[in-house]
Structures are given as structure tokens and as C-alpha cells.
Design a protein around this motif. Sequence first.
Motif, PDB file in Angstrom:
ATOM      1  N   GLU A   1       0.826  -1.212   0.000  1.00  0.00           N
ATOM      2  CA  GLU A   1       0.000   0.000   0.000  1.00  0.00           C
ATOM      3  C   GLU A   1       0.858   1.258   0.000  1.00  0.00           C
ATOM      4  OE1 GLU A   1      -3.551   2.153   2.631  1.00  0.00           O
ATOM      5  OE2 GLU A   1      -2.656   0.257   3.298  1.00  0.00           O
ATOM      6  N   TYR A   2       1.889   1.291   0.844  1.00  0.00           N
ATOM      7  CA  TYR A   2       2.734   2.481   0.910  1.00  0.00           C
ATOM      8  C   TYR A   2       3.540   2.670  -0.376  1.00  0.00           C
ATOM      9  CZ  TYR A   2       1.853   3.511   5.844  1.00  0.00           C
ATOM     10  OH  TYR A   2       1.267   3.869   7.038  1.00  0.00           O
TER      11      TYR A   2
ATOM     12  N   VAL B   1       6.174  12.099   0.410  1.00  0.00           N
ATOM     13  CA  VAL B   1       7.480  12.066   1.072  1.00  0.00           C
ATOM     14  C   VAL B   1       8.554  12.156  -0.001  1.00  0.00           C
ATOM     15  CG1 VAL B   1       6.682  10.722   3.053  1.00  0.00           C
ATOM     16  CG2 VAL B   1       7.590   9.536   1.037  1.00  0.00           C
ATOM     17  N   SER B   2       9.756  12.477   0.415  1.00  0.00           N
ATOM     18  CA  SER B   2      10.857  12.616  -0.534  1.00  0.00           C
ATOM     19  C   SER B   2      11.359  11.251  -0.998  1.00  0.00           C
ATOM     20  CB  SER B   2      12.009  13.386   0.113  1.00  0.00           C
ATOM     21  OG  SER B   2      12.569  12.622   1.171  1.00  0.00           O
ATOM     22  N   GLY B   3      12.062  11.252  -2.111  1.00  0.00           N
ATOM     23  CA  GLY B   3      12.671  10.023  -2.598  1.00  0.00           C
ATOM     24  C   GLY B   3      13.705   9.492  -1.628  1.00  0.00           C
ATOM     25  N   SER B   4      14.396  10.394  -0.936  1.00  0.00           N
ATOM     26  CA  SER B   4      15.410   9.985   0.041  1.00  0.00           C
ATOM     27  C   SER B   4      14.782   9.220   1.204  1.00  0.00           C
ATOM     28  CB  SER B   4      16.159  11.208   0.575  1.00  0.00           C
ATOM     29  OG  SER B   4      16.871  11.859  -0.458  1.00  0.00           O
ATOM     30  N   THR B   5      13.586   9.630   1.602  1.00  0.00           N
ATOM     31  CA  THR B   5      12.895   8.944   2.696  1.00  0.00           C
ATOM     32  C   THR B   5      12.511   7.528   2.287  1.00  0.00           C
ATOM     33  OG1 THR B   5      12.055  11.019   3.609  1.00  0.00           O
ATOM     34  CG2 THR B   5      10.876   9.012   4.216  1.00  0.00           C
ATOM     35  N   ILE B   6      12.017   7.363   1.060  1.00  0.00           N
ATOM     36  CA  ILE B   6      11.678   6.025   0.565  1.00  0.00           C
ATOM     37  C   ILE B   6      12.929   5.161   0.479  1.00  0.00           C
ATOM     38  CG2 ILE B   6      10.896   4.743  -1.467  1.00  0.00           C
ATOM     39  CD1 ILE B   6       8.620   5.882   0.151  1.00  0.00           C
ATOM     40  N   ASP B   7      14.024   5.720  -0.033  1.00  0.00           N
ATOM     41  CA  ASP B   7      15.290   4.976  -0.107  1.00  0.00           C
ATOM     42  C   ASP B   7      15.695   4.476   1.281  1.00  0.00           C
ATOM     43  OD1 ASP B   7      15.443   5.578  -2.806  1.00  0.00           O
ATOM     44  OD2 ASP B   7      16.824   7.261  -2.529  1.00  0.00           O
ATOM     45  N   PHE B   8      15.594   5.357   2.258  1.00  0.00           N
ATOM     46  CA  PHE B   8      16.016   5.031   3.618  1.00  0.00           C
ATOM     47  C   PHE B   8      15.150   3.927   4.218  1.00  0.00           C
ATOM     48  CE2 PHE B   8      16.085   5.628   8.211  1.00  0.00           C
ATOM     49  CZ  PHE B   8      17.440   5.734   8.469  1.00  0.00           C
ATOM     50  N   LEU B   9      13.838   4.050   4.066  1.00  0.00           N
ATOM     51  CA  LEU B   9      12.920   3.063   4.639  1.00  0.00           C
ATOM     52  C   LEU B   9      13.110   1.689   4.002  1.00  0.00           C
ATOM     53  CD1 LEU B   9       9.737   5.291   4.874  1.00  0.00           C
ATOM     54  CD2 LEU B   9      11.078   4.423   6.796  1.00  0.00           C
ATOM     55  N   LEU B  10      13.358   1.664   2.703  1.00  0.00           N
ATOM     56  CA  LEU B  10      13.598   0.384   2.030  1.00  0.00           C
ATOM     57  C   LEU B  10      14.902  -0.250   2.508  1.00  0.00           C
ATOM     58  CD1 LEU B  10      12.374   1.336  -1.544  1.00  0.00           C
ATOM     59  CD2 LEU B  10      11.395  -0.430  -0.070  1.00  0.00           C
TER      60      LEU B  10
ATOM     61  N   GLY C   1       7.954  -4.943  14.509  1.00  0.00           N
ATOM     62  CA  GLY C   1       8.164  -3.680  13.819  1.00  0.00           C
ATOM     63  C   GLY C   1       9.342  -2.880  14.328  1.00  0.00           C
ATOM     64  N   LYS C   2       9.989  -3.364  15.379  1.00  0.00           N
ATOM     65  CA  LYS C   2      11.118  -2.633  15.953  1.00  0.00           C
ATOM     66  C   LYS C   2      12.322  -2.672  15.018  1.00  0.00           C
ATOM     67  CE  LYS C   2      14.279  -2.669  19.916  1.00  0.00           C
ATOM     68  NZ  LYS C   2      14.633  -3.369  21.175  1.00  0.00           N
ATOM     69  N   VAL C   3      12.925  -1.507  14.812  1.00  0.00           N
ATOM     70  CA  VAL C   3      14.150  -1.420  14.015  1.00  0.00           C
ATOM     71  C   VAL C   3      15.306  -1.819  14.919  1.00  0.00           C
ATOM     72  CG1 VAL C   3      15.634   0.072  12.639  1.00  0.00           C
ATOM     73  CG2 VAL C   3      13.155   0.440  12.640  1.00  0.00           C
ATOM     74  N   ASN C   4      16.022  -2.885  14.546  1.00  0.00           N
ATOM     75  CA  ASN C   4      16.995  -3.470  15.466  1.00  0.00           C
ATOM     76  C   ASN C   4      18.427  -2.984  15.272  1.00  0.00           C
ATOM     77  OD1 ASN C   4      17.994  -4.950  13.238  1.00  0.00           O
ATOM     78  ND2 ASN C   4      16.539  -6.608  13.624  1.00  0.00           N
TER      79      ASN C   4
ATOM     80  N   PHE D   1       6.052   1.155   7.964  1.00  0.00           N
ATOM     81  CA  PHE D   1       6.230   1.052   6.520  1.00  0.00           C
ATOM     82  C   PHE D   1       6.345  -0.410   6.094  1.00  0.00           C
ATOM     83  CE2 PHE D   1       9.141   0.972   2.823  1.00  0.00           C
ATOM     84  CZ  PHE D   1       8.453   1.802   1.948  1.00  0.00           C
ATOM     85  N   HIS D   2       6.654  -1.286   7.055  1.00  0.00           N
ATOM     86  CA  HIS D   2       6.841  -2.705   6.774  1.00  0.00           C
ATOM     87  C   HIS D   2       5.733  -3.544   7.402  1.00  0.00           C
ATOM     88  CE1 HIS D   2      10.900  -0.994   6.305  1.00  0.00           C
ATOM     89  NE2 HIS D   2      11.110  -1.973   5.452  1.00  0.00           N
TER      90      HIS D   2
END
Length: 220
Positions: free
Chosen positions: A17-18, A29-38, A48-51, A92-93
Motif C-alpha cells: 500500500e505504501y 514524502v521525498s525520494g530519500s525517505t523512501i530509499d532510507f525506509l527500504l 516492527g522494531k528497528v533493530n 512502513f513494513h
Amino acid sequence: MYKGENQSIKYAKPSYEYIRNFGKGDLQVSGSTIDFLLSLSPHVDLDGKVNIPLEYICSKQDIQSRTFKHIITEALDEGLLVRKGEEYYSKFHIQTDGTDRKRTYIKPLEVFTSAQIRNCSKREKRLFYYFVTVTRLGQWQSINIENLYRNYIYKDDKSMDKKVCIDYFHSFREVSSALIKLVKLGLLEIELTPFNEERIPCSTKQKIYLKSDDEFIEEQ
């Protein structure tokens, strides 16, 4: 990654969906934000915790401090990341073992975190991820190119909004330039086939082929 009681392995994968909303231009959102989240995909736990420290991704991708702060602020504001104390959780995940019948996630591909994608403009990234959500890896998909930019082909058709898929390109020239860029980067293959209909006297049917990781890596 997580192995549950039934021994099926679950992974955090980007939300369909996102990614689709970003590709269609609805997720602001910016392209940089999508790059980072991926880039976070291998580092998100079952809950969902970022480890890993977010600064690790920042350092790995040589993200400037100012850009990093903007990415985190934007992700928090849009609800893509949630902060609890000193820990971050990704919305996002989603967690899945890959057996979902409904398409709820996008398979994480190495190309998503490649320099080729990171160096694309925001609109080029949007277009690429739009194709990611409407095509299947290794399969040709037909798309009418007039549905990829603002135009008046359907001006007399009340269902125009349903036919024009994305509207952040303002002309055929703009979307063509973006497509050529993605092809030159080796991310897509395209065939253009002209066809005629009474209602659309001059149109182009576009076939999109989204490459798999193996095909992309072989060309590097």
C-alpha cells in the motif's frame, strides 16, 4: 526475521500500500525517505522494531546530517516510523511468511537500495515504484502511455480520473524522458506499439518488463 511456533519464517517486507501510494503520487514524502525506509527492510523485527541504530544506515549510504534529520522527521510526521523512547518502529513494513493470498507486500529487491535508484529524481523513483506495484517480475505488462501523464485524451469521458493512473508528469515528453532514464539504468525493458481506436486516434500501448534481481545483477 522471525521463526514462529509453526517454524515458518517471517520477514519484514515493504508494504504494498505504501509503495503503491508513493508510486501514484499520493504519499507525499521525498525520494530519500523512501530509499532510507527500504534500506531498513533487513533490520525490522516481528513487532516492527528497528533493530539497528538509524545512524548506521545514514553512515552506510553517506547521507548528510541535514538530509538524515529531514528523513527521520518526514517519516515520523507521515506515520511511517514511530518512536518509543529511544527505539524506532516501522509502520512502513509488514511481517509475512510470504503465503498471503492478497498482495500486501512488495518483495525486497537489491535494486531498491542500489545507486541506480538512489540517483534517480523523485518523479523517476515514483514511476519505477508504480511499475513495481502493477507488474510482475519477469512478465510483460501492457500499459497505455497516455495514462502516465496529464492529458485531455479522455476529456469527454466522465471516467477520466479512473483511466489516468498518475498525473505528476505534465506531458508525453516528461514521462518519456523518465522512461528512457530507467531503461538506460537497466531497470526496465520497454516495447512501444502504436494502435488506433475510434475514440483515441493516436495512442501508444506500452509494454513494461520489470527485471528480477538476478537479471539486474548479471548486468552490473
